[in-house]
Write a protein that holds these residues in place. Structure first.
Motif, PDB file in Angstrom:
ATOM      1  N   LEU A 164     -12.917  -9.659 -16.928  1.00 42.39           N
ATOM      2  CA  LEU A 164     -12.021  -8.466 -16.016  1.00 42.39           C
ATOM      3  C   LEU A 164     -12.929  -8.644 -14.678  1.00 42.39           C
ATOM      4  CD1 LEU A 164     -11.742  -5.573 -18.310  1.00 42.39           C
ATOM      5  CD2 LEU A 164      -9.933  -6.987 -17.328  1.00 42.39           C
ATOM      6  N   ALA A 165     -12.190  -8.431 -13.488  1.00 42.40           N
ATOM      7  CA  ALA A 165     -13.026  -8.606 -12.276  1.00 42.40           C
ATOM      8  C   ALA A 165     -12.593  -7.054 -11.519  1.00 42.40           C
ATOM      9  CB  ALA A 165     -12.419  -9.624 -11.633  1.00 42.40           C
ATOM     10  N   PHE A 166     -13.323  -6.416 -10.968  1.00 43.97           N
ATOM     11  CA  PHE A 166     -13.540  -5.286 -10.097  1.00 43.97           C
ATOM     12  C   PHE A 166     -13.820  -5.544  -8.685  1.00 43.97           C
ATOM     13  CE2 PHE A 166     -13.925  -4.287 -14.590  1.00 43.97           C
ATOM     14  CZ  PHE A 166     -13.195  -3.029 -14.715  1.00 43.97           C
ATOM     15  N   SER A 167     -12.927  -5.832  -7.776  1.00 43.22           N
ATOM     16  CA  SER A 167     -13.355  -6.054  -6.328  1.00 43.22           C
ATOM     17  C   SER A 167     -13.521  -4.670  -5.614  1.00 43.22           C
ATOM     18  CB  SER A 167     -12.287  -6.977  -5.714  1.00 43.22           C
ATOM     19  OG  SER A 167     -12.343  -7.419  -4.564  1.00 43.22           O
ATOM     20  N   GLY A 168     -13.872  -4.931  -4.446  1.00 44.04           N
ATOM     21  CA  GLY A 168     -13.978  -3.482  -3.194  1.00 44.04           C
ATOM     22  C   GLY A 168     -12.822  -3.058  -2.691  1.00 44.04           C
ATOM     23  N   VAL A 169     -12.708  -2.886  -1.427  1.00 37.34           N
ATOM     24  CA  VAL A 169     -11.497  -2.559  -0.560  1.00 37.34           C
ATOM     25  C   VAL A 169     -10.788  -3.686  -0.336  1.00 37.34           C
ATOM     26  CG1 VAL A 169     -11.149  -1.683   1.530  1.00 37.34           C
ATOM     27  CG2 VAL A 169     -13.031  -0.718   0.175  1.00 37.34           C
ATOM     28  N   LYS A 170      -9.605  -3.457  -0.737  1.00 42.76           N
ATOM     29  CA  LYS A 170      -8.607  -4.734  -0.659  1.00 42.76           C
ATOM     30  C   LYS A 170      -8.398  -5.273   0.716  1.00 42.76           C
ATOM     31  CE  LYS A 170      -4.038  -6.170  -2.259  1.00 42.76           C
ATOM     32  NZ  LYS A 170      -2.703  -5.920  -2.736  1.00 42.76           N
ATOM     33  N   ASN A 171      -8.446  -4.480   1.661  1.00 44.90           N
ATOM     34  CA  ASN A 171      -8.099  -5.044   3.244  1.00 44.90           C
ATOM     35  C   ASN A 171      -9.506  -5.034   3.767  1.00 44.90           C
ATOM     36  OD1 ASN A 171      -8.547  -2.025   3.249  1.00 44.90           O
ATOM     37  ND2 ASN A 171      -6.957  -1.951   5.029  1.00 44.90           N
ATOM     38  N   THR A 172     -10.378  -5.541   3.104  1.00 49.62           N
ATOM     39  CA  THR A 172     -11.759  -5.944   3.663  1.00 49.62           C
ATOM     40  C   THR A 172     -12.169  -7.330   3.640  1.00 49.62           C
ATOM     41  OG1 THR A 172     -12.736  -3.836   3.260  1.00 49.62           O
ATOM     42  CG2 THR A 172     -14.331  -5.259   3.572  1.00 49.62           C
ATOM     43  N   PRO A 173     -12.520  -8.159   4.622  1.00 54.93           N
ATOM     44  CA  PRO A 173     -12.503  -9.661   4.558  1.00 54.93           C
ATOM     45  C   PRO A 173     -13.652  -9.893   3.444  1.00 54.93           C
ATOM     46  CG  PRO A 173     -12.217  -8.793   6.717  1.00 54.93           C
ATOM     47  CD  PRO A 173     -12.320  -7.819   6.038  1.00 54.93           C
ATOM     48  N   ALA A 174     -14.867  -9.161   3.308  1.00 51.76           N
ATOM     49  CA  ALA A 174     -15.883  -9.693   2.508  1.00 51.76           C
ATOM     50  C   ALA A 174     -15.145  -9.490   1.093  1.00 51.76           C
ATOM     51  CB  ALA A 174     -17.030  -8.595   2.741  1.00 51.76           C
ATOM     52  N   ALA A 175     -14.600  -8.476   0.689  1.00 54.76           N
ATOM     53  CA  ALA A 175     -14.087  -8.297  -0.469  1.00 54.76           C
ATOM     54  C   ALA A 175     -13.084  -9.740  -0.636  1.00 54.76           C
ATOM     55  CB  ALA A 175     -13.418  -7.217  -1.193  1.00 54.76           C
ATOM     56  N   GLN A 176     -12.458  -9.972   0.179  1.00 52.63           N
ATOM     57  CA  GLN A 176     -11.452 -11.180  -0.375  1.00 52.63           C
ATOM     58  C   GLN A 176     -12.190 -12.472  -0.288  1.00 52.63           C
ATOM     59  OE1 GLN A 176      -8.954 -10.868   3.561  1.00 52.63           O
ATOM     60  NE2 GLN A 176      -7.736  -9.163   2.498  1.00 52.63           N
ATOM     61  N   LEU A 177     -13.279 -12.572   0.418  1.00 60.10           N
ATOM     62  CA  LEU A 177     -13.998 -13.817   0.324  1.00 60.10           C
ATOM     63  C   LEU A 177     -14.507 -13.909  -1.063  1.00 60.10           C
ATOM     64  CD1 LEU A 177     -15.324 -13.989   4.128  1.00 60.10           C
ATOM     65  CD2 LEU A 177     -13.748 -15.770   2.847  1.00 60.10           C
ATOM     66  N   ARG A 178     -15.339 -12.749  -1.404  1.00 64.51           N
ATOM     67  CA  ARG A 178     -16.076 -12.786  -2.777  1.00 64.51           C
ATOM     68  C   ARG A 178     -14.913 -13.108  -3.901  1.00 64.51           C
ATOM     69  NH1 ARG A 178     -19.824  -7.375  -1.690  1.00 64.51           N
ATOM     70  NH2 ARG A 178     -20.501  -8.410   0.149  1.00 64.51           N
ATOM     71  N   GLU A 179     -13.630 -12.839  -3.969  1.00 66.71           N
ATOM     72  CA  GLU A 179     -12.665 -13.245  -4.772  1.00 66.71           C
ATOM     73  C   GLU A 179     -12.410 -14.493  -4.686  1.00 66.71           C
ATOM     74  OE1 GLU A 179      -9.177 -10.484  -4.120  1.00 66.71           O
ATOM     75  OE2 GLU A 179     -10.773  -8.736  -3.559  1.00 66.71           O
ATOM     76  N   GLN A 180     -12.050 -15.056  -3.373  1.00 63.04           N
ATOM     77  CA  GLN A 180     -12.051 -16.606  -3.432  1.00 63.04           C
ATOM     78  C   GLN A 180     -13.189 -17.178  -4.046  1.00 63.04           C
ATOM     79  OE1 GLN A 180     -11.401 -17.420   0.764  1.00 63.04           O
ATOM     80  NE2 GLN A 180      -9.983 -15.812   1.044  1.00 63.04           N
ATOM     81  N   GLY A 181     -14.438 -16.696  -3.937  1.00 60.88           N
ATOM     82  CA  GLY A 181     -15.463 -17.773  -4.929  1.00 60.88           C
ATOM     83  C   GLY A 181     -15.231 -17.464  -6.259  1.00 60.88           C
ATOM     84  N   LEU A 182     -14.789 -16.214  -6.699  1.00 57.30           N
ATOM     85  CA  LEU A 182     -14.474 -15.935  -8.035  1.00 57.30           C
ATOM     86  C   LEU A 182     -13.380 -16.975  -8.631  1.00 57.30           C
ATOM     87  CD1 LEU A 182     -14.173 -14.418 -10.768  1.00 57.30           C
ATOM     88  CD2 LEU A 182     -12.908 -12.957  -9.867  1.00 57.30           C
ATOM     89  N   GLN A 183     -12.371 -17.048  -7.806  1.00 50.63           N
ATOM     90  CA  GLN A 183     -11.551 -18.015  -8.267  1.00 50.63           C
ATOM     91  C   GLN A 183     -11.815 -19.414  -8.018  1.00 50.63           C
ATOM     92  OE1 GLN A 183      -8.101 -16.983  -9.139  1.00 50.63           O
ATOM     93  NE2 GLN A 183      -7.982 -19.177  -9.798  1.00 50.63           N
TER      94      GLN A 183
END
Length: 362
Positions: A164-183
């Motif tokens: 399971l993955a818990f990310s931050g604020v959806k419309n925040t670049p930092a959260a999106q980039l961390r998700e890309q690293g996860l992927q």
């Protein structure tokens, strides 16, 4: 609201320009009582004191309207700072740039800068808005990757796994980039199945509420990837409340440098910890202090930079960083990182390593 008003009144009260110090304001998108943003601000204040800068921090309390209101008052008020540091939280960067037009204030973006799509419209640094002089962000994509890779490595390489993955604020670049690293890590490890990714807004309580549902929906999950420490602790609290016969054996990743998470890494509650970007604002002030005396950081590594601040911390490193963060001024001489003291340097050397190298009492 009270803390926001207090921050603005403090800024207005201390905003009379002086010849002695360069004035810098940072609009902090977080809450004043958040461990991460509190530690971030403390590191900035330590740097400002050492560099001779007059720093004020205004907290937006995770409210995008409050953030924009603060920017408007700072950039269009009668008394203005020399520099404004801002974060592109909630994609507010373009509006801050619009408010800055004609203000005479130099802008610098930290943590999250404008996205490529936003820059298609607004231009990059020193282009359509020439007073937007630079940006500095951490290696968020790599941080997400390091956490996921470390979690996966601690498991039996032959067995399929669920996450399971818990990310931050959806419309925040930092959260999106961390998700890309996860992927990226998941692509390298097809035996790991991501059952669901949710957005918990960097919030412990919100992550706990989501985990109450998700841990029951997916009883075979063993890996919990979390884009910050607060959300990881929220999931832990939820798992601890499950009936003894249903409690899953989970491995957790986390990101940040709070006292709580550094201790959790040492006692094994957190299996993978990444930290370092709490230093970003302080390092940005090093660039600002040089720029204020005519030493342009753009000539020493570029005007826009992604710095590899994130490091995976083992138990020993977590203990060392914990002790360093308890020291006044972190034992650092921030001036030694400036071009003023190193006129021949070709680039700035920013990382977490100087803190980990400090000699500290146990």
């Amino acid at each position: 609201m009270r803390s926001f008003i207090h921050s603005m009144l403090l800024w207005l009260a201390l905003s009379v320009p002086t010849a002695q110090a360069t004035q810098v304001v940072f609009i902090n998108p977080g809450r004043a009582d958040e461990p991460f943003w509190r530690g971030y601000a403390q590191f900035m204040h330590a740097a400002a004191r050492d560099l001779g800068l007059e720093l004020q921090i205004v907290y937006a309390e995770r409210d995008p309207q409050r953030l924009i209101s603060a920017a408007r008052q700072i950039l269009q008020g009668a008394q203005r700072p020399d520099y404004l540091l801002f974060v592109n939280e909630y994609y507010t960067g373009p509006e801050i740039l619009r408010l800055s037009a004609g203000s005479g204030v130099k802008l610098f973006s930290v943590n999250s800068t404008l996205t490529a799509d936003q820059q298609q419209v607004m231009g990059g640094t020193r282009e359509k808005y020439p007073d937007w002089i630079g940006s500095m962000v951490a290696n968020d994509e790599e941080a997400g990757y390091l956490m996921a890779r470390a979690l996966i490595r601690q498991t039996d390489s032959r067995q399929p796994l669920q996450m399971l993955a818990f990310s931050g604020v959806k419309n925040t670049p930092a959260a999106q980039l961390r998700e890309q690293g996860l992927q990226r890590a998941l692509n390298e490890n097809p035996r790991v199945q991501l059952r669901q990714l949710v957005y918990a807004d960097w919030n412990r309580q919100r992550a706990g509420e989501q985990a109450d549902l998700l841990l029951r929906r997916y009883p075979d999950v063993r890996l919990i990837w979390s884009a910050n420490d607060e959300m990881a602790f929220g999931v832990m609290a939820s798992a601890a409340q499950m009936p003894s016969g249903q409690k899953p054996k989970l491995l957790y990743s986390a990101l940040n440098n709070s006292e709580e998470v550094l201790q959790a890494r040492q006692n094994g509650r957190v299996s993978a910890l990444v930290a370092g970007h709490f230093t970003l604002g302080g390092w940005a002030l090093v660039l600002i202090s040089d720029h204020a005396v005519g030493l342009d950081f753009a000539q020493r590594g570029g005007k826009d930079r992604t710095v590899r601040l994130f490091m995976e911390l083992d138990v020993t490193q977590a203990a060392r960083l914990q002790r360093v963060l308890r020291q006044e001024n972190y034992g650092l001489n921030f001036r030694r990182f400036t071009a003023r003291q190193q006129p021949a340097m070709r680039d700035y050397a920013f990382s977490l390593k100087p803190l980990l190298a400090q000699s500290v009492a146990k």
